[in-house]
Design a protein around this motif. Structure first.
Motif, PDB file in Angstrom:
ATOM      1  N   ASP A   1      -7.016   4.668   2.245  1.00 33.06           N
ATOM      2  CA  ASP A   1      -6.744   4.726   0.807  1.00 33.06           C
ATOM      3  C   ASP A   1      -6.360   6.141   0.385  1.00 33.06           C
ATOM      4  O   ASP A   1      -5.366   6.345  -0.330  1.00 33.06           O
ATOM      5  CB  ASP A   1      -7.995   4.255   0.051  1.00 33.06           C
ATOM      6  CG  ASP A   1      -7.833   4.326  -1.454  1.00 33.06           C
ATOM      7  OD1 ASP A   1      -6.745   3.978  -1.957  1.00 33.06           O
ATOM      8  OD2 ASP A   1      -8.796   4.739  -2.135  1.00 33.06           O
ATOM      9  N   LEU A   2      -7.108   7.137   0.847  1.00 34.45           N
ATOM     10  CA  LEU A   2      -6.776   8.523   0.505  1.00 34.45           C
ATOM     11  C   LEU A   2      -5.463   8.955   1.156  1.00 34.45           C
ATOM     12  O   LEU A   2      -4.705   9.744   0.574  1.00 34.45           O
ATOM     13  CB  LEU A   2      -7.915   9.451   0.924  1.00 34.45           C
ATOM     14  CG  LEU A   2      -9.264   9.244   0.209  1.00 34.45           C
ATOM     15  CD1 LEU A   2     -10.263  10.314   0.646  1.00 34.45           C
ATOM     16  CD2 LEU A   2      -9.108   9.261  -1.305  1.00 34.45           C
ATOM     17  N   ALA A   3      -5.184   8.426   2.346  1.00 37.18           N
ATOM     18  CA  ALA A   3      -3.910   8.756   3.001  1.00 37.18           C
ATOM     19  C   ALA A   3      -2.733   8.208   2.202  1.00 37.18           C
ATOM     20  O   ALA A   3      -1.698   8.874   2.066  1.00 37.18           O
ATOM     21  CB  ALA A   3      -3.892   8.192   4.423  1.00 37.18           C
ATOM     22  N   MET A   4      -2.858   7.005   1.664  1.00 37.96           N
ATOM     23  CA  MET A   4      -1.782   6.442   0.841  1.00 37.96           C
ATOM     24  C   MET A   4      -1.606   7.239  -0.446  1.00 37.96           C
ATOM     25  O   MET A   4      -0.495   7.407  -0.943  1.00 37.96           O
ATOM     26  CB  MET A   4      -2.077   4.974   0.507  1.00 37.96           C
ATOM     27  CG  MET A   4      -2.075   4.033   1.705  1.00 37.96           C
ATOM     28  SD  MET A   4      -0.520   4.095   2.654  1.00 37.96           S
ATOM     29  CE  MET A   4      -1.019   5.096   4.067  1.00 37.96           C
ATOM     30  N   MET A   5      -2.706   7.768  -0.972  1.00 41.20           N
ATOM     31  CA  MET A   5      -2.627   8.606  -2.167  1.00 41.20           C
ATOM     32  C   MET A   5      -1.842   9.878  -1.867  1.00 41.20           C
ATOM     33  O   MET A   5      -0.969  10.281  -2.631  1.00 41.20           O
ATOM     34  CB  MET A   5      -4.035   8.951  -2.655  1.00 41.20           C
ATOM     35  CG  MET A   5      -4.070   9.837  -3.892  1.00 41.20           C
ATOM     36  SD  MET A   5      -5.764  10.230  -4.406  1.00 41.20           S
ATOM     37  CE  MET A   5      -6.270  11.377  -3.114  1.00 41.20           C
TER      38      MET A   5
ATOM     39  N   HIS B   1       0.820  -1.217   0.000  1.00 35.57           N
ATOM     40  CA  HIS B   1       0.000   0.000   0.000  1.00 35.57           C
ATOM     41  C   HIS B   1       0.855   1.269   0.000  1.00 35.57           C
ATOM     42  O   HIS B   1       0.315   2.372  -0.119  1.00 35.57           O
ATOM     43  CB  HIS B   1      -1.008  -0.018   1.150  1.00 35.57           C
ATOM     44  CG  HIS B   1      -0.442   0.281   2.505  1.00 35.57           C
ATOM     45  ND1 HIS B   1      -1.236   0.561   3.587  1.00 35.57           N
ATOM     46  CD2 HIS B   1       0.841   0.334   2.978  1.00 35.57           C
ATOM     47  CE1 HIS B   1      -0.479   0.790   4.657  1.00 35.57           C
ATOM     48  NE2 HIS B   1       0.770   0.657   4.309  1.00 35.57           N
ATOM     49  N   ASP B   2       2.174   1.110   0.107  1.00 38.16           N
ATOM     50  CA  ASP B   2       3.081   2.257   0.025  1.00 38.16           C
ATOM     51  C   ASP B   2       3.524   2.548  -1.406  1.00 38.16           C
ATOM     52  O   ASP B   2       4.282   3.513  -1.611  1.00 38.16           O
ATOM     53  CB  ASP B   2       4.349   1.995   0.854  1.00 38.16           C
ATOM     54  CG  ASP B   2       4.066   1.902   2.347  1.00 38.16           C
ATOM     55  OD1 ASP B   2       3.061   2.478   2.800  1.00 38.16           O
ATOM     56  OD2 ASP B   2       4.843   1.234   3.053  1.00 38.16           O
ATOM     57  N   TRP B   3       3.052   1.753  -2.370  1.00 42.20           N
ATOM     58  CA  TRP B   3       3.582   1.862  -3.730  1.00 42.20           C
ATOM     59  C   TRP B   3       2.467   1.845  -4.774  1.00 42.20           C
ATOM     60  O   TRP B   3       1.480   1.127  -4.619  1.00 42.20           O
ATOM     61  CB  TRP B   3       4.548   0.693  -4.020  1.00 42.20           C
ATOM     62  CG  TRP B   3       5.759   0.724  -3.140  1.00 42.20           C
ATOM     63  CD1 TRP B   3       5.933   0.099  -1.940  1.00 42.20           C
ATOM     64  CD2 TRP B   3       6.973   1.451  -3.388  1.00 42.20           C
ATOM     65  NE1 TRP B   3       7.168   0.382  -1.418  1.00 42.20           N
ATOM     66  CE2 TRP B   3       7.835   1.216  -2.281  1.00 42.20           C
ATOM     67  CE3 TRP B   3       7.413   2.277  -4.426  1.00 42.20           C
ATOM     68  CZ2 TRP B   3       9.107   1.779  -2.192  1.00 42.20           C
ATOM     69  CZ3 TRP B   3       8.681   2.835  -4.337  1.00 42.20           C
ATOM     70  CH2 TRP B   3       9.517   2.584  -3.238  1.00 42.20           C
ATOM     71  N   PRO B   4       2.632   2.636  -5.859  1.00 39.08           N
ATOM     72  CA  PRO B   4       1.697   2.554  -6.983  1.00 39.08           C
ATOM     73  C   PRO B   4       1.721   1.163  -7.617  1.00 39.08           C
ATOM     74  O   PRO B   4       2.652   0.380  -7.417  1.00 39.08           O
ATOM     75  CB  PRO B   4       2.225   3.618  -7.964  1.00 39.08           C
ATOM     76  CG  PRO B   4       3.059   4.537  -7.129  1.00 39.08           C
ATOM     77  CD  PRO B   4       3.666   3.676  -6.067  1.00 39.08           C
ATOM     78  N   ASP B   5       0.702   0.873  -8.423  1.00 43.07           N
ATOM     79  CA  ASP B   5       0.523  -0.472  -8.968  1.00 43.07           C
ATOM     80  C   ASP B   5       1.740  -1.001  -9.716  1.00 43.07           C
ATOM     81  O   ASP B   5       2.135  -2.155  -9.549  1.00 43.07           O
ATOM     82  CB  ASP B   5      -0.695  -0.495  -9.911  1.00 43.07           C
ATOM     83  CG  ASP B   5      -2.011  -0.476  -9.154  1.00 43.07           C
ATOM     84  OD1 ASP B   5      -1.992  -0.590  -7.906  1.00 43.07           O
ATOM     85  OD2 ASP B   5      -3.061  -0.336  -9.808  1.00 43.07           O
ATOM     86  N   ARG B   6       2.343  -0.171 -10.545  1.00 41.86           N
ATOM     87  CA  ARG B   6       3.417  -0.708 -11.384  1.00 41.86           C
ATOM     88  C   ARG B   6       4.618  -1.131 -10.543  1.00 41.86           C
ATOM     89  O   ARG B   6       5.337  -2.070 -10.912  1.00 41.86           O
ATOM     90  CB  ARG B   6       3.813   0.287 -12.474  1.00 41.86           C
ATOM     91  CG  ARG B   6       4.762   1.403 -12.119  1.00 41.86           C
ATOM     92  CD  ARG B   6       5.033   2.265 -13.357  1.00 41.86           C
ATOM     93  NE  ARG B   6       6.138   3.194 -13.159  1.00 41.86           N
ATOM     94  CZ  ARG B   6       7.415   2.906 -13.464  1.00 41.86           C
ATOM     95  NH1 ARG B   6       7.723   1.710 -13.937  1.00 41.86           N
ATOM     96  NH2 ARG B   6       8.361   3.808 -13.280  1.00 41.86           N
TER      97      ARG B   6
END
Length: 434
Positions: free
Chosen positions: A381-385, A332-337
């Motif tokens: 989720d918004l916090a990770m964003m 959850h600390d990283w974007p999908d790719r």
């Protein structure tokens, strides 16, 4: 759409939503009190000297969530749309207040027993007395502190005393106020500036703090901020519903002899596993800077089964004979790719039947659980964003990551354990002809 667990009342006709909520709240409150008494738990109190319920039984936490959901729904309904939005907007001052409480260390300045005058408190923290009163009196409306001596002094409430006794929670408040809050103000500008980015440095945090790399890379060179981040995570992991041992109840470990805990930090998960699974040896992998801390955290009795290897998890996995590769609160600390890349780095090392387990939040599909519980996860989720340009994920998002990483992953789905907030996502490695 599922929201509150409001139950129908037999024999009632045309009962309003407001009346229904009131009846359900009364019923669930009585159930909650019964559970507390049955388990020898004290009833909730704002009294600073009252015992605290830091570890409720599972049926108690379930009722607690239900009551939070019902009372939140009641408050929203009673407020009406205008006041509901109005109060959400004004909620930002809660962080102003908590930031002052953290910065001036008010919980530790107010004596554990007795009280302190506003004049003395102002002198101790070197802030104007009028300002101290304003900060404290807003906090008191949230049951943080209480006023005494006819309005001239301040003493502890249950909440402020808990803060005085919980330095790690104070560190979490500091991290939120000084790291995440500035990031939150820049989250939407970051989305506008980098609308389709898959880079972690394209975040609200990056804009707010002038950062051109991932937050964790920045922390390597700033030990004080790194320590606060680490202490905030210690606080989170101290909560029973986030304890690392829950993973032991999610799978059958009988045939497992070796586990690699990737991004395992100082080893709390490894120690929890090794303590409960005497046949398992565990390799902790993380940055070299954490090696000494990890080795010191391993009990002597487990030293022959728990080891540490310095490893960058974006490089190919060096351990090729493990039965399980585990990531806790990493994806959850990283974007999908980047998450796909994490999985790809494992594939050269995986033996047939090896399992990859991810301990992380799984966002429920909209409307399938209590609105209160769903809101907590979607808030993360918004916090990770805002922090990492990353996200929390639904089950279908997890399956997509494994599918994109390699077709030889067989996605097993999501497992949950009663009393655990994190879910356990898993896939096994099944190459052809095995």
């Amino acid at each position: 759409m599922a929201t509150s667990q409001v139950t129908a009342v037999p024999g009632t006709v045309g009962i309003s939503e407001l009346e229904q909520l009131a009846q359900d709240i009364a019923s669930k409150t009585q159930e909650f009190i019964t559970v507390l008494r049955k388990n020898g738990c004290p009833l909730p109190s704002h009294d600073a000297d009252a015992p605290r319920n830091d570890a409720l039984p599972l049926e108690g936490t379930t009722l607690q969530s239900t009551l939070m959901d019902l009372t939140t729904e009641l408050q929203t309904l009673v407020q009406g749309p205008r006041l509901h939005v109005h109060n959400q907007i004004l909620a930002h001052v809660n962080l102003v207040n908590l930031h002052a409480i953290y910065s001036f260390k008010l919980p530790s300045v107010v004596p554990t027993e007795g009280s302190i005058s506003y004049a003395e408190l102002a002198a101790k923290i070197q802030v104007n007395e009028d300002v101290v009163r304003r900060i404290a009196r807003y906090a008191i409306t949230k049951h943080i502190f209480r006023e005494v001596d006819g309005g001239d002094g301040i003493a502890h409430s249950a909440t402020s005393k808990m803060l005085a006794e919980s330095p790690m929670m104070m560190e979490w408040i500091g991290m939120v106020c000084e790291e995440m809050w500035p990031a939150a103000t820049q989250a939407v500008p970051a989305l506008a500036k980098w609308p389709r980015s898959q880079e972690p440095q394209h975040s609200g945090f990056a804009l707010a703090h002038g950062l051109e790399t991932h937050v964790f890379d920045m922390l390597v060179d700033q030990p004080e901020r790194a320590a606060r981040f680490a202490n905030a995570m210690v606080y989170f992991n101290s909560n029973a519903d986030l304890a690392p041992h829950h993973i032991c109840d999610a799978f059958d470990w009988e045939s497992v002899s070796k586990v690699v805990d990737i991004g395992g930090s100082a080893g709390s998960t490894a120690v929890a596993l090794a303590t409960r699974l005497p046949q398992v040896s565990i390799v902790i992998q993380d940055q070299a800077v954490l090696e000494d801390q990890a080795r010191q955290s391993i009990p002597v009795a487990l030293a022959d089964r728990v080891s540490f290897i310095a490893h960058d998890f974006f490089q190919d996995q060096p351990v090729s004979d493990a039965d399980v590769y585990h990531f806790r609160w990493i994806f959850h600390d990283w974007p999908d790719r980047y998450c796909v890349k994490l999985l790809k780095t494992l594939t050269p090392a995986l033996k047939s039947g090896a399992r990859v387990i991810v301990s992380d939040f799984v966002v429920p599909e909209s409307g399938t659980t209590l609105r209160y519980k769903e809101g907590l996860v979607r808030g993360f989720d918004l916090a990770m964003m805002e922090l990492f340009n990353a996200r929390e994920r639904e089950q279908r998002d997890w399956q997509r990551l494994f599918d994109e990483a390699d077709s030889q992953f067989r996605f097993e789905g999501v497992k949950t354990v009663p009393g655990a907030e994190l879910a356990f996502i898993s896939a096994t490695w099944q190459p052809p002809n095995t």
